[in-house]
Scaffold this motif. Structure first.
Motif, short mmCIF file in Angstrom:
data_model
loop_
_atom_site.label_atom_id
_atom_site.label_comp_id
_atom_site.label_asym_id
_atom_site.label_seq_id
_atom_site.Cartn_x
_atom_site.Cartn_y
_atom_site.Cartn_z
N ALA A 1 12.22 26.49 -2.26
CA ALA A 1 12.55 25.84 -0.99
C ALA A 1 14.04 25.58 -0.79
O ALA A 1 14.48 24.43 -0.71
CB ALA A 1 11.76 24.54 -0.87
N SER B 1 7.98 28.68 -1.87
CA SER B 1 7.86 27.31 -1.37
C SER B 1 8.25 26.30 -2.45
O SER B 1 8.66 25.19 -2.14
CB SER B 1 6.47 27.03 -0.81
OG SER B 1 5.49 27.18 -1.81
N LYS C 1 1.97 23.52 -2.85
CA LYS C 1 2.76 24.70 -2.50
C LYS C 1 2.01 25.97 -2.81
O LYS C 1 1.38 26.10 -3.84
CB LYS C 1 4.10 24.63 -3.23
CG LYS C 1 4.89 23.41 -2.74
CD LYS C 1 6.23 23.30 -3.36
CE LYS C 1 6.97 22.08 -2.80
NZ LYS C 1 8.27 21.92 -3.44
#
Length: 102
Positions: free
Chosen positions: A48, A45, A40
């Motif tokens: 998420a 991210s 990531k």
């Protein structure tokens, strides 16, 4: 499928047996979470939120198919995911601090 117990001790023994399996699976899941941190790029991210909702939908559906309470499953998974996100954020921060700058 759960066996029918005839004593409270038998119930507790079965719960203890399941707890052993659950904690073992949590450890395995945690190892994969640690690996995910490597892939990531940033903290967004890691968090998420769309992926979290995909997992929640999946486990709610799974709950229905195996006879679990989907609300309980969702609450457990949200707590577990939140804890793993915190772990992954810490690991991601450590990785980005120690990786060489280009």
């Amino acid at each position: 499928m759960a066996v029918t117990c005839t004593t409270l001790e038998e119930v507790r023994s079965n719960i203890d047996r399941l707890d052993q399996q659950i904690v073992t699976l949590l450890a395995e899941r945690g190892q994969f979470v640690s690996q995910a941190a490597c892939f990531k790029k940033d903290t967004d991210s890691v968090k998420a939120p769309q992926r979290v909702e995909q997992v929640i939908a999946k486990v709610r559906d799974l709950s229905h198919s195996v006879g679990a309470n989907p609300d309980v499953t969702e609450q457990v998974y949200r707590a577990m995911i939140a804890a793993f996100i915190q772990l992954e954020l810490a690991e991601h921060a450590e990785l980005t601090q120690t990786s060489p700058k280009n």
